[in-house]
Design a protein around this motif. Structure first.
Motif, PDB file in Angstrom:
ATOM      1  N   SER A 188      -2.543  -2.956 -16.606  1.00 25.01           N
ATOM      2  CA  SER A 188      -3.903  -2.415 -16.551  1.00 25.01           C
ATOM      3  C   SER A 188      -4.438  -2.437 -15.121  1.00 25.01           C
ATOM      4  O   SER A 188      -5.589  -2.110 -14.865  1.00 25.01           O
ATOM      5  N   LEU A 189      -3.589  -2.821 -14.208  1.00 27.35           N
ATOM      6  CA  LEU A 189      -3.935  -2.954 -12.791  1.00 27.35           C
ATOM      7  C   LEU A 189      -3.220  -1.874 -11.992  1.00 27.35           C
ATOM      8  O   LEU A 189      -2.049  -1.580 -12.256  1.00 27.35           O
ATOM      9  N   ALA A 190      -3.934  -1.284 -11.019  1.00 26.47           N
ATOM     10  CA  ALA A 190      -3.290  -0.370 -10.074  1.00 26.47           C
ATOM     11  C   ALA A 190      -3.538  -0.914  -8.673  1.00 26.47           C
ATOM     12  O   ALA A 190      -4.437  -1.737  -8.472  1.00 26.47           O
ATOM     13  N   MET A 191      -2.759  -0.474  -7.678  1.00 27.54           N
ATOM     14  CA  MET A 191      -2.923  -1.052  -6.335  1.00 27.54           C
ATOM     15  C   MET A 191      -2.495  -0.094  -5.240  1.00 27.54           C
ATOM     16  O   MET A 191      -1.654   0.787  -5.439  1.00 27.54           O
ATOM     17  N   THR A 192      -3.074  -0.279  -4.052  1.00 29.33           N
ATOM     18  CA  THR A 192      -2.673   0.451  -2.843  1.00 29.33           C
ATOM     19  C   THR A 192      -2.876  -0.461  -1.655  1.00 29.33           C
ATOM     20  O   THR A 192      -3.834  -1.225  -1.608  1.00 29.33           O
ATOM     21  N   GLY A 193      -1.955  -0.385  -0.667  1.00 27.37           N
ATOM     22  CA  GLY A 193      -2.093  -1.226   0.517  1.00 27.37           C
ATOM     23  C   GLY A 193      -0.813  -1.244   1.322  1.00 27.37           C
ATOM     24  O   GLY A 193       0.285  -1.220   0.767  1.00 27.37           O
ATOM     25  N   SER A 194      -0.955  -1.259   2.651  1.00 26.29           N
ATOM     26  CA  SER A 194       0.187  -1.375   3.547  1.00 26.29           C
ATOM     27  C   SER A 194       0.463  -2.864   3.799  1.00 26.29           C
ATOM     28  O   SER A 194      -0.308  -3.723   3.386  1.00 26.29           O
ATOM     29  N   LEU A 195       1.568  -3.169   4.464  1.00 29.14           N
ATOM     30  CA  LEU A 195       1.966  -4.566   4.659  1.00 29.14           C
ATOM     31  C   LEU A 195       2.524  -4.772   6.063  1.00 29.14           C
ATOM     32  O   LEU A 195       3.240  -3.918   6.580  1.00 29.14           O
ATOM     33  N   SER A 196       2.221  -5.924   6.646  1.00 32.22           N
ATOM     34  CA  SER A 196       2.972  -6.324   7.840  1.00 32.22           C
ATOM     35  C   SER A 196       4.208  -7.076   7.388  1.00 32.22           C
ATOM     36  O   SER A 196       4.304  -7.509   6.243  1.00 32.22           O
ATOM     37  N   VAL A 197       5.171  -7.247   8.293  1.00 32.01           N
ATOM     38  CA  VAL A 197       6.390  -7.969   7.922  1.00 32.01           C
ATOM     39  C   VAL A 197       6.119  -9.435   7.631  1.00 32.01           C
ATOM     40  O   VAL A 197       7.000 -10.147   7.154  1.00 32.01           O
ATOM     41  N   ARG A 198       4.928  -9.924   7.928  1.00 28.50           N
ATOM     42  CA  ARG A 198       4.600 -11.317   7.648  1.00 28.50           C
ATOM     43  C   ARG A 198       3.642 -11.465   6.470  1.00 28.50           C
ATOM     44  O   ARG A 198       3.133 -12.563   6.219  1.00 28.50           O
ATOM     45  N   GLY A 199       3.341 -10.353   5.732  1.00 25.35           N
ATOM     46  CA  GLY A 199       2.575 -10.487   4.502  1.00 25.35           C
ATOM     47  C   GLY A 199       1.109 -10.103   4.586  1.00 25.35           C
ATOM     48  O   GLY A 199       0.414 -10.127   3.562  1.00 25.35           O
ATOM     49  N   ASP A 200       0.589  -9.745   5.755  1.00 27.62           N
ATOM     50  CA  ASP A 200      -0.789  -9.273   5.849  1.00 27.62           C
ATOM     51  C   ASP A 200      -0.918  -7.919   5.155  1.00 27.62           C
ATOM     52  O   ASP A 200      -0.063  -7.049   5.328  1.00 27.62           O
ATOM     53  N   VAL A 201      -2.015  -7.745   4.378  1.00 22.69           N
ATOM     54  CA  VAL A 201      -2.269  -6.438   3.774  1.00 22.69           C
ATOM     55  C   VAL A 201      -3.061  -5.594   4.771  1.00 22.69           C
ATOM     56  O   VAL A 201      -4.152  -5.985   5.193  1.00 22.69           O
ATOM     57  N   LEU A 202      -2.493  -4.445   5.168  1.00 23.50           N
ATOM     58  CA  LEU A 202      -3.106  -3.577   6.177  1.00 23.50           C
ATOM     59  C   LEU A 202      -3.789  -2.397   5.492  1.00 23.50           C
ATOM     60  O   LEU A 202      -3.376  -1.974   4.407  1.00 23.50           O
ATOM     61  N   PRO A 203      -4.836  -1.825   6.118  1.00 20.88           N
ATOM     62  CA  PRO A 203      -5.610  -0.750   5.473  1.00 20.88           C
ATOM     63  C   PRO A 203      -4.794   0.540   5.314  1.00 20.88           C
ATOM     64  O   PRO A 203      -3.821   0.764   6.022  1.00 20.88           O
ATOM     65  N   VAL A 204      -5.242   1.406   4.388  1.00 23.83           N
ATOM     66  CA  VAL A 204      -4.590   2.686   4.100  1.00 23.83           C
ATOM     67  C   VAL A 204      -5.661   3.774   4.019  1.00 23.83           C
ATOM     68  O   VAL A 204      -6.855   3.497   4.085  1.00 23.83           O
ATOM     69  N   GLY A 205      -5.217   5.033   3.834  1.00 26.08           N
ATOM     70  CA  GLY A 205      -6.162   6.135   3.704  1.00 26.08           C
ATOM     71  C   GLY A 205      -6.447   6.476   2.243  1.00 26.08           C
ATOM     72  O   GLY A 205      -5.699   6.088   1.339  1.00 26.08           O
ATOM     73  N   GLY A 206      -7.545   7.214   2.008  1.00 30.28           N
ATOM     74  CA  GLY A 206      -7.799   7.802   0.692  1.00 30.28           C
ATOM     75  C   GLY A 206      -8.135   6.841  -0.426  1.00 30.28           C
ATOM     76  O   GLY A 206      -7.882   7.149  -1.610  1.00 30.28           O
ATOM     77  N   VAL A 207      -8.728   5.685  -0.131  1.00 30.31           N
ATOM     78  CA  VAL A 207      -8.953   4.700  -1.192  1.00 30.31           C
ATOM     79  C   VAL A 207      -9.882   5.226  -2.290  1.00 30.31           C
ATOM     80  O   VAL A 207      -9.683   4.921  -3.471  1.00 30.31           O
ATOM     81  N   THR A 208     -10.892   6.011  -1.904  1.00 33.63           N
ATOM     82  CA  THR A 208     -11.838   6.494  -2.921  1.00 33.63           C
ATOM     83  C   THR A 208     -11.129   7.357  -3.964  1.00 33.63           C
ATOM     84  O   THR A 208     -11.248   7.131  -5.171  1.00 33.63           O
ATOM     85  N   HIS A 209     -10.331   8.343  -3.488  1.00 36.45           N
ATOM     86  CA  HIS A 209      -9.600   9.189  -4.429  1.00 36.45           C
ATOM     87  C   HIS A 209      -8.618   8.382  -5.266  1.00 36.45           C
ATOM     88  O   HIS A 209      -8.399   8.658  -6.444  1.00 36.45           O
ATOM     89  N   LYS A 210      -8.026   7.385  -4.680  1.00 34.22           N
ATOM     90  CA  LYS A 210      -7.054   6.567  -5.411  1.00 34.22           C
ATOM     91  C   LYS A 210      -7.722   5.762  -6.518  1.00 34.22           C
ATOM     92  O   LYS A 210      -7.192   5.646  -7.629  1.00 34.22           O
ATOM     93  N   ILE A 211      -8.884   5.180  -6.208  1.00 36.36           N
ATOM     94  CA  ILE A 211      -9.588   4.379  -7.218  1.00 36.36           C
ATOM     95  C   ILE A 211      -9.973   5.267  -8.399  1.00 36.36           C
ATOM     96  O   ILE A 211      -9.805   4.894  -9.570  1.00 36.36           O
ATOM     97  N   GLU A 212     -10.452   6.477  -8.097  1.00 42.14           N
ATOM     98  CA  GLU A 212     -10.826   7.383  -9.178  1.00 42.14           C
ATOM     99  C   GLU A 212      -9.618   7.765 -10.040  1.00 42.14           C
ATOM    100  O   GLU A 212      -9.721   7.849 -11.268  1.00 42.14           O
ATOM    101  N   ALA A 213      -8.468   7.969  -9.398  1.00 39.31           N
ATOM    102  CA  ALA A 213      -7.255   8.290 -10.167  1.00 39.31           C
ATOM    103  C   ALA A 213      -6.880   7.140 -11.095  1.00 39.31           C
ATOM    104  O   ALA A 213      -6.461   7.351 -12.241  1.00 39.31           O
ATOM    105  N   ALA A 214      -7.013   5.910 -10.607  1.00 42.86           N
ATOM    106  CA  ALA A 214      -6.690   4.747 -11.445  1.00 42.86           C
ATOM    107  C   ALA A 214      -7.641   4.678 -12.640  1.00 42.86           C
ATOM    108  O   ALA A 214      -7.225   4.427 -13.778  1.00 42.86           O
ATOM    109  N   ALA A 215      -8.933   4.922 -12.376  1.00 42.60           N
ATOM    110  CA  ALA A 215      -9.930   4.870 -13.446  1.00 42.60           C
ATOM    111  C   ALA A 215      -9.639   5.909 -14.523  1.00 42.60           C
ATOM    112  O   ALA A 215      -9.648   5.626 -15.719  1.00 42.60           O
ATOM    113  N   LYS A 216      -9.337   7.142 -14.077  1.00 34.31           N
ATOM    114  CA  LYS A 216      -9.044   8.224 -15.029  1.00 34.31           C
ATOM    115  C   LYS A 216      -7.848   7.885 -15.919  1.00 34.31           C
ATOM    116  O   LYS A 216      -7.764   8.303 -17.064  1.00 34.31           O
ATOM    117  N   THR A 217      -6.889   7.151 -15.378  1.00 31.31           N
ATOM    118  CA  THR A 217      -5.680   6.824 -16.138  1.00 31.31           C
ATOM    119  C   THR A 217      -5.907   5.676 -17.098  1.00 31.31           C
ATOM    120  O   THR A 217      -5.034   5.325 -17.885  1.00 31.31           O
TER     121      THR A 217
END
Ligand SMILES: [Ca+2]
Ligand SMILES: [Ca+2]
Ligand SMILES: [Ca+2]
Ligand SMILES: [Ca+2]
Ligand SMILES: [Ca+2]
Ligand SMILES: [Ca+2]
Ligand SMILES: [Ca+2]
Ligand SMILES: [Ca+2]
Ligand SMILES: [Ca+2]
Ligand SMILES: [Ca+2]
Ligand SMILES: [Ca+2]
Ligand SMILES: [Ca+2]
Lengths: 220, 220, 220, 220, 220, 220
Positions: free
Chosen positions: A114-143
């Motif tokens: 029931s969970l969806a996710m988006t995010g980039s990663l550094s080789v040491r585990g930091d979650v780095l920002p990505v593009g298009g989060v608004t559209h992605k959240i809406e797609a997750a909600a619709k599903t």
């Protein structure tokens, strides 16, 4: 054919999110499996990946190889972008999705569907920002997903419409260990994995060392 | 020259189905053999495969390597798309065909030659939907096959003409273990293989976790 | 310079047949040698092969690796299309030629030089049909060969002129074990090889499982 | 700068012959060295080789690997076309030159520098015909060589002018063992090498099995 | 999204500097991680590197492999150019950044995040000059860094404006051991690393052997 | 930035010479380092090499691997063309430079920095002629070098102006062992290396076997 799964737990399957074209999102599941290898172990990614996706897979594998307590040298790690056929994946933003799917497969612990996710990663585990989060959240909600993980540094970019605001909980994260804490099934087994991941990547979560965006994030 | 075999059992040979052009189907057999390797074991696919077919072979090999109870690291797995010369195979829809042929060759158990099949695969054994099922079923019927396996998620797409409806039984499946249960020869030996495959891929067949299409499939 | 040999026996040399342009055939010998390897053993094919020929070599190697009772992992198998320089070989139809040359070299048993052959192969040893059999048979006859092996499924395509009909005996085959029975020197040693090859490929020669063309072949 | 050596003996150096443009020949020395390898042993050829030359190197290596009585798996074989910079070598006709240079380097036996040679090779040691023999012989004569090895099947093509006829002895050969018998230094050691090479390649020199051109060669 | 960190210490993270377009600089962090390998150890660099960057990574690895006192043959070294997506990195000037990040990850010693650096490297540890130092220093100052390492041979090229002159300390270096002495955390552990690095690269820092630019550098 | 070093001794660094454009020379240093390998040992060359340079590196490695008395199979050899960025190196003429740098790094013996050199190499150690010697010698003189090594076969091509004639000593060589005798530091250790190199390459320096240009060289 959209192969959506939006509840229950599955091993090795994670609901990823991608941007399609200019202004719409899509949910793209990632599946992983770990097998004995023929010859030296390899990371084998399928789903018509672009070059950047291959680099994302390389970054994720830095974390996986350090994390595993089995001898990874004789295992193959298969990563499948299940529906990415239509033009390939922009894999960089699928990095936390891939990491979660592989760790789930490696450890045999289920992932919340029931969970969806988006995010980039550094080789040491930091979650780095990505593009298009608004559209992605809406797609997750619709599903039908009820929770969405996004990078903390993207919280300021969230501008979803009111109708979706009640449907999904938005969860900001800044390290892969937080992602696993939210996504994995069980409590005892999961906490042991999360602790292992934290100890591997050192003091990355201590406040004074945390990587953040230039302006203060604006959580909702 | 169509090398059709539509009855009896053969080891390492499975009747696959493909779409040709816009509106016709064709039966394309897949053959497999497992041999000692020179150097590290490899999966070697022939038949002028396109890139997507290569990725399908990678996905299938995730299942094969986990399934085998022999040491796969010193074996080569040969997969041959026997008549695919005319423009290459769209291998993604041949995934269950390839998996069945290789498991048959690996275990030395015969495959039903009166059966044809089409279906994609996840790296964890889920059967994923494909295109052109109606044309494929008609091609199988014309060749004399009496049973056709298709993905459960494609049942809604079946619109075959009445004349073929009596010639072939259409069997929907959602996991590779169901495919083997239907395709392999013998009962005791086969059930042991199917059980092994189910245990490897976990609870994938349990109803609450089953992957399905967005609308309810409409079996015939 | 045509390096024709049309009588006696030689180890590792087989008279292959190819089509040149639209309407003529040519005899193209294939030579093979098996040596200790540098590093992991490899199959090394020379003679300006096209992609399809490379795939034929892969198919043949499936049979060779299973057939050999020596440890093939430390051997290199060299396959040479001796006169193929003029535009490359369409290697698919040379598959039985290649298999025979390699098994001859591997086992040190001579091949009949008064014999020519053409035929494709499945990875399990079935002889598959090829194009241009009429032109190929005439080329063999002109060169002085007295026997020509062709796929059983091609017997219906043979339309050679009367003058050649008396010069060459046409021998239809449907499995690689039949090719070796006809081509190899000696009786005791050969029969042992043929039996080994039959046992490896299982019931492939049993009538009920035999692969054949859509219409009944018409032997001459 | 032509680095000509036309007398004495050297280890690992052989005077090859090539055609330049339409109607002239050139002497192109080939040098070889055998060394311990880094990783698995390799054949490493330098001198801007074209694809055909790479294939010739592969054919030669079939003979070398079988011939060597040392463990070739941990050795690198370096082959250098010393002056081939001007447009690459047509390596096929340098096959016997390469084989002679490598065997000389491997065994530490000197090669006659007053000798030049041209000829292609089968993987089993047969010397196959090449183009341009007349121009090549004249180039060898101009450089001061007193003997030239050519394929027996090319004897009919020799049409050199009278002035060169007295300068060089033309020696036809049909097997690599004959080339070594003529080129190598010493008698006892060489005869042992030649015998070893003959036994490896079987009855290839027996008259009834000899490969020859379509018409009877016309030695001069 | 600029992921700037300008104080504290982190393991495996170094603030690199690059030139963007004609006349501006940018801070590009490099992150490194060392993990068990699948198969033979590899250096795996991600971040859309250009060919020159790959060569820089090769040069750095010469130093790393000699420096490590662990068995590097079973480790993978991951190097990530975190924000290099916009057109790839001109990696040559990131060589000391990469070397520092990898040694930090390998030894688990933190790197000063208030420090930025630029410089090329020889395979023996000499710091070689780079382009665009003035723009790079200004970019570091704007980001809040208080110290910048540049090659000693570039000191003559520094022409920063007065406003930045008070914000950052410019530190010229001529050997990688100086870089580590300035960048790493702790005193005892660091000095031991620096001593090890000096002893490996011999007398490179002795004044009479020092490599320098044609004119005398002009430190500030 | 020209990183010139024209006196003292350094390990693994040699002043090479190259031609730039039509009519000028440039001094291009080559640096080498030998390290433990990840996986099988490799020769790793950096500095934007052209294809010919790669072949030169292969030729040099034939000598290095035979020369080393350590087990080269677990070592990586790094070769860096330090300033070759402007269009790549024509590496063939840098062969003796590369060989000297690597042997210096391998044995830990310093190279004379007041010396510059140019020359090609055969796989057996012969120094072969190169182009542009006059421009190269003048470039070395301008940089402050006092001795220049060139191939003996190039002595006839030296036409330097009088002003340079007093600045540099020109030293013709015909074998790599002579180069090392002139370039390396120390006497006892060096002579042992040179003797080892001579014994490896056999009688190459004996007058009767010496390779020379077509006309007698004209030393100055
Ligand atoms: Ca593998
Ligand atoms: Ca928890
Ligand atoms: Ca192999
Ligand atoms: Ca059953
Ligand atoms: Ca090999
Ligand atoms: Ca018989
Ligand atoms: Ca190697
Ligand atoms: Ca003799
Ligand atoms: Ca690896
Ligand atoms: Ca200090
Ligand atoms: Ca390596
Ligand atoms: Ca001396």
């Amino acid at each position: 054919y959209e192969l959506q799964v939006a509840d229950g737990y599955q091993v090795g399957r994670v609901n990823g999110l991608a941007v399609m074209g200019e202004d719409s999102g899509i949910m793209l599941p990632v599946m992983a499996e770990v097998t004995p290898s023929q010859g030296p172990g390899e990371v084998i990614a399928t789903g018509q990946l672009k070059e950047m996706a291959q680099e994302a897979v390389d970054n994720v594998s830095a974390i996986i190889k350090k994390f595993s307590d089995e001898n990874i040298s004789e295992k193959d790690i298969h990563i499948q972008f299940v529906q990415a056929g239509q033009g390939g994946v922009d894999g960089d933003s699928a990095s936390i999705t891939v990491a979660t799917a592989v760790i789930s497969a490696l450890e045999g612990v289920g992932v919340d569907q029931s969970l969806a996710m988006t995010g980039s990663l550094s080789v040491r585990g930091d979650v780095l920002p990505v593009g298009g989060v608004t559209h992605k959240i809406e797609a997750a909600a619709k599903t039908g997903c009820t929770r969405v993980i996004i990078p903390a540094a993207n919280m300021q970019d969230v501008m979803i419409e009111d109708e979706y605001r009640e449907m999904v909980e938005i969860i900001p994260v800044s390290h892969i260990s937080e992602v696993l804490d939210i996504a994995l099934e069980g409590e005892a087994e999961k906490d042991s994995l999360v602790d292992r991941l934290k100890s591997i990547t050192g003091s990355a979560l201590a406040p004074e060392n945390q990587i953040s965006g230039p302006s203060s994030p604006n959580p909702q």
